[in-house]
Design a protein around this motif. Structure first.
Motif, PDB file in Angstrom:
ATOM      1  N   ASP A 126       0.838  -1.203   0.000  1.00  0.00           N
ATOM      2  CA  ASP A 126       0.000   0.000   0.000  1.00  0.00           C
ATOM      3  C   ASP A 126       0.871   1.250   0.000  1.00  0.00           C
ATOM      4  O   ASP A 126       2.089   1.189   0.167  1.00  0.00           O
ATOM      5  CB  ASP A 126      -0.955  -0.010   1.188  1.00  0.00           C
ATOM      6  CG  ASP A 126      -0.234   0.025   2.517  1.00  0.00           C
ATOM      7  OD1 ASP A 126       1.010  -0.138   2.513  1.00  0.00           O
ATOM      8  OD2 ASP A 126      -0.877   0.190   3.549  1.00  0.00           O
ATOM      9  N   ASP A 127       0.226   2.416  -0.186  1.00  0.00           N
ATOM     10  CA  ASP A 127       0.961   3.663  -0.362  1.00  0.00           C
ATOM     11  C   ASP A 127       1.769   4.052   0.865  1.00  0.00           C
ATOM     12  O   ASP A 127       2.883   4.569   0.748  1.00  0.00           O
ATOM     13  CB  ASP A 127      -0.020   4.799  -0.714  1.00  0.00           C
ATOM     14  CG  ASP A 127      -0.673   4.556  -2.074  1.00  0.00           C
ATOM     15  OD1 ASP A 127      -0.055   3.830  -2.897  1.00  0.00           O
ATOM     16  OD2 ASP A 127      -1.784   5.074  -2.313  1.00  0.00           O
ATOM     17  N   ASP A 128       1.234   3.836   2.050  1.00  0.00           N
ATOM     18  CA  ASP A 128       1.978   4.237   3.244  1.00  0.00           C
ATOM     19  C   ASP A 128       2.931   3.147   3.741  1.00  0.00           C
ATOM     20  O   ASP A 128       3.532   3.279   4.804  1.00  0.00           O
ATOM     21  CB  ASP A 128       1.008   4.625   4.373  1.00  0.00           C
ATOM     22  CG  ASP A 128       0.024   3.506   4.667  1.00  0.00           C
ATOM     23  OD1 ASP A 128       0.109   2.429   4.021  1.00  0.00           O
ATOM     24  OD2 ASP A 128      -0.824   3.691   5.557  1.00  0.00           O
ATOM     25  N   ARG A 129       3.075   2.070   2.959  1.00  0.00           N
ATOM     26  CA  ARG A 129       4.025   0.986   3.241  1.00  0.00           C
ATOM     27  C   ARG A 129       3.842   0.403   4.642  1.00  0.00           C
ATOM     28  O   ARG A 129       4.786   0.157   5.382  1.00  0.00           O
ATOM     29  CB  ARG A 129       5.466   1.481   3.072  1.00  0.00           C
ATOM     30  CG  ARG A 129       5.799   1.920   1.656  1.00  0.00           C
ATOM     31  CD  ARG A 129       7.274   2.293   1.533  1.00  0.00           C
ATOM     32  NE  ARG A 129       8.133   1.161   1.822  1.00  0.00           N
ATOM     33  CZ  ARG A 129       8.464   0.222   0.923  1.00  0.00           C
ATOM     34  NH1 ARG A 129       7.975   0.303  -0.321  1.00  0.00           N
ATOM     35  NH2 ARG A 129       9.249  -0.769   1.252  1.00  0.00           N
ATOM     36  N   THR A 130       2.588   0.164   4.979  1.00  0.00           N
ATOM     37  CA  THR A 130       2.296  -0.493   6.255  1.00  0.00           C
ATOM     38  C   THR A 130       1.620  -1.841   6.047  1.00  0.00           C
ATOM     39  O   THR A 130       1.498  -2.623   6.994  1.00  0.00           O
ATOM     40  CB  THR A 130       1.378   0.396   7.116  1.00  0.00           C
ATOM     41  OG1 THR A 130       0.153   0.651   6.400  1.00  0.00           O
ATOM     42  CG2 THR A 130       2.058   1.701   7.473  1.00  0.00           C
TER      43      THR A 130
END
Length: 220
Positions: free
Chosen positions: A121-125
């Motif tokens: 995902d975009d926030d790399r979580t």
């Protein structure tokens, strides 16, 4: 008064005495070696092993991109019997009892992943990985733990061994042991264990990199 004629005195030929002496001497020597009653004979007639092999040559190098996730140890008792038509086993035939021990590895091929198999995902979580199902490697027979328990051979087979040196005499039972070990590995659940271990490894790795949610799935 006549004296009865005496027949010729039986005399043992000289060559018979020589042969008998040699046979007796060899019998004493072998008995001494067998029973260890004559010290020094083993050193005199003992065998010496020399390794005259040439250096090993590198034929090729292959890059490995698979994760060895599980390994199973197996043992099988092979009872292989070969019979000849119209001849009794005492004349022609063989039976070998062989204990084969070996290992089978289960792996996941990480090199087969495409870009679409890994999503972040975009926030790399959060990360989602789709991996190929685990596969079994080739069974490897362990020569240190594999051995022939007994070998029974007919008369003709024994005579044939006197005039030939067959280094592959146990090849048939070894191949059979490898096949049985491979079949046992398929029924052992080893691939499921490998996928579980791979999932655990990837979850721990990605969480250490800051991912809070990791999802790993398998499919071909």
């Amino acid at each position: 008064m006549t004296t009865p004629a005496k027949g010729p005195t039986g005399r043992v030929p000289g060559w018979v005495k020589v042969v008998g002496s040699v046979v007796l001497l060899l019998a004493v020597l072998f008995a001494g070696l067998r029973l260890s009653v004559l010290p020094g004979l083993k050193d005199l007639f003992g065998t010496e092993t020399r390794d005259r092999s040439g250096p090993a040559l590198l034929e090729s190098i292959q890059d490995i991109s698979r994760y060895e996730a599980a390994s199973g140890n197996f043992q099988v008792v092979v009872d292989l019997e070969k019979d000849a038509k119209f001849l009794p086993d005492a004349v022609r035939g063989s039976r070998t009892l062989y204990v084969g021990a070996g290992t089978v590895d289960a792996y996941v091929d990480l090199g087969a992943l495409d870009k679409g198999d890994v999503r972040v995902d975009d926030d790399r979580t959060s990360a989602t990985l789709r991996l190929p199902h685990a596969r079994l490697g080739t069974p490897a027979l362990d020569p240190e733990r594999s051995y022939a328990v007994s070998k029974q051979r007919g008369l003709l087979d024994r005579l044939g061994d006197l005039f030939s040196d067959n280094p592959n005499s146990e090849q048939a039972v070894q191949k059979l042991a490898v096949r049985h070990i491979g079949d046992a590995a398929k029924e052992s659940g080893l691939t499921a264990r490998a996928e579980s271990n791979t999932t655990e490894m990837l979850e721990g790795l990605l969480r250490s990199l800051g991912f809070k949610e990791v999802r790993v799935t398998y499919g071909d």
